[in-house]
Design an enzyme around this catalytic site. Structure first.
Site, short mmCIF file in Angstrom:
data_model
loop_
_atom_site.label_atom_id
_atom_site.label_comp_id
_atom_site.label_asym_id
_atom_site.label_seq_id
_atom_site.Cartn_x
_atom_site.Cartn_y
_atom_site.Cartn_z
N ASN A 86 0.87 -1.18 0.00
CA ASN A 86 0.00 0.00 0.00
C ASN A 86 0.90 1.23 0.00
O ASN A 86 1.37 1.66 1.04
CB ASN A 86 -0.91 -0.03 1.23
N GLY A 140 -7.55 11.15 6.49
CA GLY A 140 -8.54 11.42 5.46
C GLY A 140 -9.86 10.85 5.94
O GLY A 140 -9.87 9.93 6.75
N ASP A 146 -9.44 1.52 -4.68
CA ASP A 146 -10.25 2.23 -3.68
C ASP A 146 -11.50 2.85 -4.29
O ASP A 146 -12.43 3.20 -3.56
CB ASP A 146 -9.41 3.34 -3.03
N LYS A 196 3.06 1.04 3.28
CA LYS A 196 2.69 -0.05 4.19
C LYS A 196 2.88 -1.38 3.47
O LYS A 196 2.62 -1.49 2.27
CB LYS A 196 1.24 0.10 4.65
#
Length: 400
Positions: free
Chosen positions: A10, A214, A150, A17
């Protein structure tokens, strides 16, 4: 240990990550994060089989350099773990309306991810670096790389939700529309909520709130997204750590024409200097406004604006449920831990039948899930998100 593990990458705008996960039971054998990439204080932390490690990276280290460090210094700590990798899953922030589900990565997929860069200029290039490096480091798994988007979960939105009231050809020719973000998280908590409420996912109606640095909120009808707060980019919607969320677009012209700010200065202000940071003038960390809500005016002002905006969206999205609203879900770092944010938000929604249970609300923190409302209230639940597991499971399914 399972002999079928998935590497999940990620790559964020300034972070990376990574995790090696068993897609069946969710066990993480390795997980970590490189932070502050492209900055002087770049660092990396990781956990391998329960043992914690951390080190500083070279000043200004890029995603490319961080991935090189991971390959040389972390993966080699336990080579037998790598031998059990069967596939690699990548979180991709923006896929426009090209993708409605996860896909195995090929040249055409890469081309479309590149074509989506204008809509996620900080994230998609980093996502692509992760893909290129994974194919280089693990050539035997080159055909087993999967993109998990996403934006995909939000592709079920109807036209009235995703269109802006702009000339229609801007959508037709330039793809200017609402796309949303955090779809992997909204998908996960939707399915978990269906289990907790003992209701088939195809019949569940929810409002899911992913609140972190976010933040976004989605209306879920019969298990599918029908509206979401983030728009063409992740700048629209809720108050966030450093992002403004919704504003009057004319403010941009005012800052440009009257205040003499450049386009880049305005962009930086809206994305890096607004939100919680802008309202407090001190920090983007929600823990500051939680801890100082009673005593400090800046914290009180900020949390009131934050919760007002969130409650307003929940109220608006509740009108989209033709039958019944089964629950409101809180997830993400703030949603899972900030009891005061949940309390203040739900206190504005008594008209919808929400009544907070103080003890349950305070207990549902730090990884604990559960109901935070009274027994006679419409349910509100805290569900810790697990985006890595969704990516690992989609990757395993597509590469089986």
């Amino acid at each position: 240990m399972s002999n079928k593990l998935v590497l999940v990458l990620n790559c964020g705008s300034s972070s990376l990550k990574f995790a090696i996960i068993n897609p069946v039971n969710g066990e993480k054998h390795l997980f970590g994060q490189a932070e502050c990439l492209n900055l002087p204080n770049a660092q990396i932390k990781w956990n391998l089989n329960g043992i914690q490690y951390d080190t500083e990276l070279s000043s200004g280290s890029t995603h490319d350099e961080a991935l090189n460090f991971i390959e040389k210094n972390i993966y080699n700590q336990q080579p037998e773990l790598l031998s059990q990798l069967t596939a690699i899953g990548h979180r991709i922030v923006h896929g426009r309306d090209y993708f409605t589900q996860s896909v195995i990565i090929n040249d055409e997929v890469i081309k479309k991810i590149q074509g989506s860069i204008p809509f996620a200029p900080l994230h998609n290039p980093a996502n692509l670096i992760g893909i290129y490096k994974a194919k280089k480091f693990f050539p035997k798994l080159a055909s087993k790389n999967v993109a998990v988007f996403d934006t995909a979960f939000h592709q079920t939105m109807p036209e009235q939700s995703y269109l802006y009231a702009l000339p229609y050809d801007l959508y037709q020719k330039n793809g200017i529309r609402r796309y949303g973000a955090h779809g992997i998280s909204h998908y996960y908590v939707t399915h978990e909520a269906a289990k907790l409420l003992n209701k088939p996912v195809e019949k569940i109606n929810l409002i899911t709130c992913h609140l972190g640095s976010g933040g976004s909120i989605s209306a879920i009808y019969h298990g599918q997204c029908i509206d979401t707060s983030m728009g063409l980019t992740p700048l629209e919607g809720l108050v966030m750590g450093t992002r403004s969320g919704d504003i009057d677009p004319a403010i941009i012209f005012h800052m440009y024409d009257i205040l003499g700010m450049s386009i880049q200065q305005i962009y930086t202000l809206l994305t890096k200097k607004s939100g919680i940071l802008g309202l407090t003038g001190v920090t983007s960390d929600c823990r500051y406004i939680e801890d100082n809500y009673i005593d400090k005016e800046d914290a009180r002002r900020t949390i009131n604006v934050y919760c007002h905006r969130l409650a307003k969206y929940i109220g608006a999205y509740s009108t989209l449920m033709d039958e019944v609203l089964d629950a409101v879900i809180f997830t993400g770092g703030i949603g899972e831990n900030a009891a005061i944010v949940r309390q203040l938000t739900l206190s504005k929604l008594t008209l919808l039948g929400f009544q907070i249970d103080q003890n349950r609300n305070f207990a549902a923190r730090f990884g604990t899930s559960g109901k935070i409302t009274t027994d006679n209230s419409r349910p509100a639940l805290v569900i810790p998100t697990n985006e890595e597991l969704v990516i690992a499971q989609d990757t395993a399914r597509l590469t089986a």
